[in-house]
Design a protein around this motif. Structure first.
Motif, PDB file in Angstrom:
ATOM      1  N   ILE A   1     -65.914  17.519  69.446  1.00  0.00           N
ATOM      2  CA  ILE A   1     -64.467  17.314  69.329  1.00  0.00           C
ATOM      3  C   ILE A   1     -64.020  16.525  68.116  1.00  0.00           C
ATOM      4  CG2 ILE A   1     -62.554  15.882  70.292  1.00  0.00           C
ATOM      5  CD1 ILE A   1     -64.001  15.908  73.235  1.00  0.00           C
ATOM      6  N   PRO A   2     -62.968  17.004  67.314  1.00  0.00           N
ATOM      7  CA  PRO A   2     -62.774  16.611  66.057  1.00  0.00           C
ATOM      8  C   PRO A   2     -61.904  15.434  66.104  1.00  0.00           C
ATOM      9  CG  PRO A   2     -61.270  18.448  66.714  1.00  0.00           C
ATOM     10  CD  PRO A   2     -62.262  18.433  67.545  1.00  0.00           C
ATOM     11  N   MET A   3     -62.285  14.500  65.205  1.00  0.00           N
ATOM     12  CA  MET A   3     -61.555  13.271  64.890  1.00  0.00           C
ATOM     13  C   MET A   3     -60.393  13.576  63.811  1.00  0.00           C
ATOM     14  SD  MET A   3     -62.659  11.127  67.559  1.00  0.00           S
ATOM     15  CE  MET A   3     -62.870  12.655  68.405  1.00  0.00           C
ATOM     16  N   ARG A   4     -59.483  12.479  63.740  1.00  0.00           N
ATOM     17  CA  ARG A   4     -58.611  12.788  62.778  1.00  0.00           C
ATOM     18  C   ARG A   4     -59.133  12.505  61.151  1.00  0.00           C
ATOM     19  NH1 ARG A   4     -55.130   7.537  64.320  1.00  0.00           N
ATOM     20  NH2 ARG A   4     -55.653   8.514  66.284  1.00  0.00           N
ATOM     21  N   ASP A   5     -60.238  12.320  61.209  1.00  0.00           N
ATOM     22  CA  ASP A   5     -60.772  12.323  59.559  1.00  0.00           C
ATOM     23  C   ASP A   5     -61.761  13.684  59.470  1.00  0.00           C
ATOM     24  OD1 ASP A   5     -62.982  11.390  61.146  1.00  0.00           O
ATOM     25  OD2 ASP A   5     -63.663  10.166  59.801  1.00  0.00           O
ATOM     26  N   GLY A   6     -61.826  14.410  60.606  1.00  0.00           N
ATOM     27  CA  GLY A   6     -62.810  15.879  60.414  1.00  0.00           C
ATOM     28  C   GLY A   6     -63.973  15.513  60.968  1.00  0.00           C
ATOM     29  N   VAL A   7     -64.190  14.169  61.070  1.00  0.00           N
ATOM     30  CA  VAL A   7     -65.685  14.161  61.620  1.00  0.00           C
ATOM     31  C   VAL A   7     -65.817  14.758  63.163  1.00  0.00           C
ATOM     32  CG1 VAL A   7     -67.567  12.356  62.811  1.00  0.00           C
ATOM     33  CG2 VAL A   7     -66.414  12.257  60.458  1.00  0.00           C
ATOM     34  N   LYS A   8     -66.891  15.395  63.784  1.00  0.00           N
ATOM     35  CA  LYS A   8     -66.856  15.832  65.271  1.00  0.00           C
ATOM     36  C   LYS A   8     -67.647  15.165  65.981  1.00  0.00           C
ATOM     37  CE  LYS A   8     -65.592  20.541  63.740  1.00  0.00           C
ATOM     38  NZ  LYS A   8     -65.873  21.817  63.372  1.00  0.00           N
ATOM     39  N   LEU A   9     -67.475  14.751  67.060  1.00  0.00           N
ATOM     40  CA  LEU A   9     -68.117  13.894  67.892  1.00  0.00           C
ATOM     41  C   LEU A   9     -68.721  14.847  69.085  1.00  0.00           C
ATOM     42  CD1 LEU A   9     -66.226  10.746  68.137  1.00  0.00           C
ATOM     43  CD2 LEU A   9     -68.023  11.400  66.404  1.00  0.00           C
ATOM     44  N   ARG A  10     -70.210  14.805  69.363  1.00  0.00           N
ATOM     45  CA  ARG A  10     -70.569  15.627  70.455  1.00  0.00           C
ATOM     46  C   ARG A  10     -70.123  15.158  71.762  1.00  0.00           C
ATOM     47  NH1 ARG A  10     -76.945  16.057  72.009  1.00  0.00           N
ATOM     48  NH2 ARG A  10     -76.864  13.920  72.149  1.00  0.00           N
ATOM     49  N   THR A  11     -69.723  16.036  72.705  1.00  0.00           N
ATOM     50  CA  THR A  11     -69.018  15.507  73.894  1.00  0.00           C
ATOM     51  C   THR A  11     -69.622  16.342  75.108  1.00  0.00           C
ATOM     52  OG1 THR A  11     -67.005  14.563  72.684  1.00  0.00           O
ATOM     53  CG2 THR A  11     -67.049  14.948  75.066  1.00  0.00           C
ATOM     54  N   ILE A  12     -70.124  15.569  76.065  1.00  0.00           N
ATOM     55  CA  ILE A  12     -70.826  16.586  77.215  1.00  0.00           C
ATOM     56  C   ILE A  12     -70.024  16.403  78.415  1.00  0.00           C
ATOM     57  CG2 ILE A  12     -72.511  16.947  78.787  1.00  0.00           C
ATOM     58  CD1 ILE A  12     -74.458  16.003  76.717  1.00  0.00           C
TER      59      ILE A  12
ATOM     60  N   ASP B   1     -58.151   9.910  69.857  1.00  0.00           N
ATOM     61  CA  ASP B   1     -58.390  11.456  69.684  1.00  0.00           C
ATOM     62  C   ASP B   1     -59.114  12.004  70.460  1.00  0.00           C
ATOM     63  OD1 ASP B   1     -56.834  10.854  67.243  1.00  0.00           O
ATOM     64  OD2 ASP B   1     -58.709  10.790  66.042  1.00  0.00           O
ATOM     65  N   THR B   2     -60.024  11.390  71.148  1.00  0.00           N
ATOM     66  CA  THR B   2     -60.774  12.147  72.244  1.00  0.00           C
ATOM     67  C   THR B   2     -59.943  12.344  73.407  1.00  0.00           C
ATOM     68  OG1 THR B   2     -62.982  11.089  71.603  1.00  0.00           O
ATOM     69  CG2 THR B   2     -63.021  11.708  73.720  1.00  0.00           C
ATOM     70  N   ILE B   3     -59.545  11.398  74.003  1.00  0.00           N
ATOM     71  CA  ILE B   3     -58.604  11.472  75.026  1.00  0.00           C
ATOM     72  C   ILE B   3     -57.361  12.687  74.885  1.00  0.00           C
ATOM     73  CG2 ILE B   3     -56.820  10.634  76.509  1.00  0.00           C
ATOM     74  CD1 ILE B   3     -58.434   7.743  76.311  1.00  0.00           C
ATOM     75  N   ASP B   4     -56.801  12.734  73.947  1.00  0.00           N
ATOM     76  CA  ASP B   4     -55.958  13.634  73.351  1.00  0.00           C
ATOM     77  C   ASP B   4     -56.485  15.010  73.660  1.00  0.00           C
ATOM     78  OD1 ASP B   4     -53.013  13.685  72.627  1.00  0.00           O
ATOM     79  OD2 ASP B   4     -53.906  14.782  70.928  1.00  0.00           O
ATOM     80  N   TRP B   5     -57.799  15.007  73.240  1.00  0.00           N
ATOM     81  CA  TRP B   5     -58.314  16.361  73.283  1.00  0.00           C
ATOM     82  C   TRP B   5     -58.685  16.730  74.566  1.00  0.00           C
ATOM     83  CZ3 TRP B   5     -62.223  19.160  74.953  1.00  0.00           C
ATOM     84  CH2 TRP B   5     -62.851  20.346  74.395  1.00  0.00           C
ATOM     85  N   LEU B   6     -59.071  16.119  75.400  1.00  0.00           N
ATOM     86  CA  LEU B   6     -59.449  16.250  76.592  1.00  0.00           C
ATOM     87  C   LEU B   6     -58.440  16.539  77.639  1.00  0.00           C
ATOM     88  CD1 LEU B   6     -61.844  13.323  77.269  1.00  0.00           C
ATOM     89  CD2 LEU B   6     -62.646  15.823  76.994  1.00  0.00           C
ATOM     90  N   VAL B   7     -57.266  16.039  77.429  1.00  0.00           N
ATOM     91  CA  VAL B   7     -56.167  16.334  78.489  1.00  0.00           C
ATOM     92  C   VAL B   7     -55.517  17.790  77.879  1.00  0.00           C
ATOM     93  CG1 VAL B   7     -55.635  13.851  79.049  1.00  0.00           C
ATOM     94  CG2 VAL B   7     -54.548  14.935  77.118  1.00  0.00           C
ATOM     95  N   LYS B   8     -55.742  18.040  76.571  1.00  0.00           N
ATOM     96  CA  LYS B   8     -55.068  19.538  76.173  1.00  0.00           C
ATOM     97  C   LYS B   8     -55.899  20.413  76.527  1.00  0.00           C
ATOM     98  CE  LYS B   8     -52.192  17.200  72.747  1.00  0.00           C
ATOM     99  NZ  LYS B   8     -51.870  16.983  71.329  1.00  0.00           N
TER     100      LYS B   8
END
Length: 645
Positions: free
Chosen positions: A55-66, A158-165
């Motif tokens: 999942i991309p964060m606002r600074d471009g870093v991506k976080l592994r999410t299961i 940013d994570t929650i925003d991605w998940l609900v979308k």
């Protein structure tokens, strides 16, 4: 010669090709891989779908999410945990097609997740395991301690925003929960909550690392945490392992000298967080600006329903949850803040809560919490399942082993009051509710020798560990008789009680004490002494059970920010709060107060000579000191117990 003839024959055969052709004997340039570029698991028989995304964060870093989605899920709520402890491990506990088995282990709320039809999401925070970015221990909020554009609050948003979308199976409602570091992260989510965040459950959260959680208690450094810092910061995936050549941690830390010397011998000067610790031994802006109770208190009214979870026997974070409760409850006009308090160790609320160490509670208190408190809370706010019948405070009372529904904390119940009642330390090592009398001996004394510090539990002392072979998580329930028999520990004790003594809240130590040195630590323990014989549990005969205990570093008596040397042999007042207790001393039991000056190697040794930085004290700085506890009418030492009337 026979060997030479054989080689010749082989050469002729190769030259002739033995009828096979020369080309067939030339090995290929390389063998193709037998593994597919991407293996697709045949998961058609599973009761859930497993998705791994970055999942991309606002600074471009991506976080592994299961993401684990129950089969056939529709309008399902999302339950999120963000962690520095490996999302893949937390979501892969069994080779099973069943979601409950996959989550079982660390995630013992698995039964609620499966039964509730939740979408389970676990994410590696930035800089750890499968996530990109840089790791910072308890990354501070953007501001003076964090010049970047991101923190855990923004990453959660940013994570929650991605998940609900991106999760069409969800109902757009998200809850976040976790324990310890994973419990600190839900607090960060409260700083600037996403509109889809509807429930927050910080369990045993890290809140203030100097006042009473992981790193210091009232300025005394928790030395046995060196191994955690080492493993957590040395590599992204915790591959570097702390080592010791000692069976007893007491010997390891004592032989090393200062904590700084031991850390240096392990190469810890390479670790950024360790350097910060040694640069900030006092309660300066570095600690004050990170204290999450104060951070949240400055943010205004609570916006998201929150269930704080506190453990009465928490060996890591016994300060944080109740500090947040005190900071936020005055701002909770909507009544969305709840507190659950149980007789658990650190994280014990998600395990079997039937007992701890020698204590038996007559019920599975962990199951009660998950079924009767956590489930209704989550169902109400994430599933819209009606109003949960939860009181503001659900608190287990030790001694009587009873759950109580309370209107507030530390108010103990309807129609009751809690009053700070002095229990005086008197001549002859007595505890009494009457003030000292003139003419009694003015003080009790002992010699504190840093070369022979008081062990915090019976030796050999294990390293910190969480598997079945380690008992670290139980040490707050250890029998204190070994300490009470030492000449460098004062053990004041009351007469047997004739009626129940109920306390609810924080005991407060009020010592009038002197030291022949120029610095000193003071450890105060409130103890429930059992009768000499206990029917049905002979092992508890005469048991000395700590109810509340803590340490105070004397140099911070006047100011937590600016340490000062103590004047030798001058009686001074030391006043400090001990961890909260909810306990009943039963008839026939006695109240004991122990006082000592070392608690080793849980806490580093005070050299008892004032030095600028105890982390780097030299061998010659550690000196014995004569310690006196005064008990005269003008210099009365006591412990104020929050007695329920």
């Amino acid at each position: 010669m026979a060997f030479r003839r054989t080689r010749g024959v082989v050469a002729l055969l190769l030259a002739a090709g033995c009828g096979l052709g020369a080309q067939a004997l030339v090995p290929p340039a390389g063998l193709p891989s037998e593994m597919p570029a991407e293996f697709k698991v045949a998961s058609g028989s599973w009761d859930h779908a497993r998705r791994e995304v970055m999942i991309p964060m606002r600074d471009g870093v991506k976080l592994r999410t299961i993401i684990l989605v129950p089969k056939g899920a529709k309008d399902a709520p999302i339950l999120l945990t963000r962690t520095p402890y490996n999302a893949a491990e937390q979501t892969g506990h069994a080779a099973s097609p069943h979601l409950g088995a996959v989550l079982q282990g660390y995630d013992n709320v698995a039964d609620l997740i499966v039964e509730g039809g939740y979408i389970r999401v676990v994410q590696d925070i930035r800089g750890k395991y499968g996530s990109e970015g840089d790791y910072v221990m308890n990354r501070p909020l953007r501001g003076p301690l964090n010049a970047s554009s991101v923190d855990h609050s923004t990453d959660t948003w940013d994570t929650i925003d991605w998940l609900v979308k991106h999760l069409p199976e969800s109902n757009g409602r998200v809850g976040i929960l976790g324990i310890s570091y994973d419990g600190f992260l839900p607090l960060m989510a409260l700083v600037d909550p996403h509109p889809a965040l509807k429930a927050v459950v910080p369990m045993n959260p890290m809140v203030d690392g100097w006042r009473g959680d992981d790193w210091f208690h009232h300025g005394a450094f928790r030395a046995q945490n060196l191994s955690y810092i080492y493993e957590q910061q040395a590599t992204r995936a915790n591959e570097a392992r702390w080592w010791t050549g000692y069976h007893d941690d007491y010997d390891l830390f004592l032989q090393a000298g200062s904590t700084g010397a031991l850390a240096a011998s392990r190469g810890m000067d390479q670790l950024g967080f360790w350097r910060k610790l040694t640069e900030h031994p006092a309660y300066d802006a570095f600690w004050q600006q990170q204290a999450m109770d104060q951070v949240l208190a400055r943010r205004g009214p609570l916006k998201v329903p929150t269930l704080l979870v506190h453990s009465l026997y928490d060996a890591e974070d016994i300060y944080g949850a109740l500090a947040v409760w005190k900071a936020l409850k005055p701002k909770d006009a909507a009544g969305g803040l709840h507190l659950a308090m149980g007789p658990w160790n650190h994280g014990g609320e998600i395990g079997d809560g039937s007992g701890l160490g020698p204590l038996k509670f007559g019920q599975d208190t962990g199951l009660h919490f998950r079924r009767e408190i956590l489930k209704p809370f989550l169902d109400q706010h994430l599933k819209g399942a009606g109003q949960a019948d939860l009181p503001p405070v659900s608190a287990f009372e030790t001694g009587t082993n009873t759950w109580r529904k309370l209107p507030a904390w530390p108010v103990a119940g309807e129609g009751t009051t809690t009053r700070a009642t002095p229990f005086y330390l008197e001549a002859g090592l007595k505890v009494a509710t009457t003030a000292p009398r003139a003419g009694d001996a003015p003080f009790e004394e002992y010699v504190s020798n840093p070369a022979k510090p008081v062990p915090f539990r019976a030796r050999p002392i294990q390293a910190v560990g969480y598997d079945a072979a380690h008992t670290w998580s139980q040490w707050l329930t250890d029998d204190q008789r070994e300490a009470s028999g030492r000449t460098d520990v004062l053990a004041f004790v009351s007469e047997p009680l004739t009626a129940p003594l109920r306390i609810a809240g924080e005991p407060v130590a009020n010592l009038v004490a002197s030291t022949s040195g120029t610095d000193s630590d003071w450890v105060v323990k409130v103890i429930d002494v059992y009768p000499d014989e206990v029917a049905g549990q002979p092992q508890l005969g005469g048991y000395q059970l700590m109810v509340s205990a803590d340490i105070f570093r004397g140099r911070y008596r006047e100011s937590a920010e600016a340490p000062r040397a103590l004047k030798p042999n001058e009686p001074l007042v030391y006043r400090f709060a001990l961890p909260a207790a909810h306990h009943v001393f039963l008839p026939g039991h006695r109240v004991m107060v122990q006082v000592q000056s070392t608690w080793f190697p849980l806490y580093d040794r005070n050299p008892q000579t004032f030095v600028p930085n105890i982390f780097f004290a030299q061998p010659g700085d550690y000196r014995p000191a004569t310690q006196r506890i005064y008990h005269t009418p003008g210099q009365a030492s006591c412990v104020e117990l929050p007695v329920v009337k």
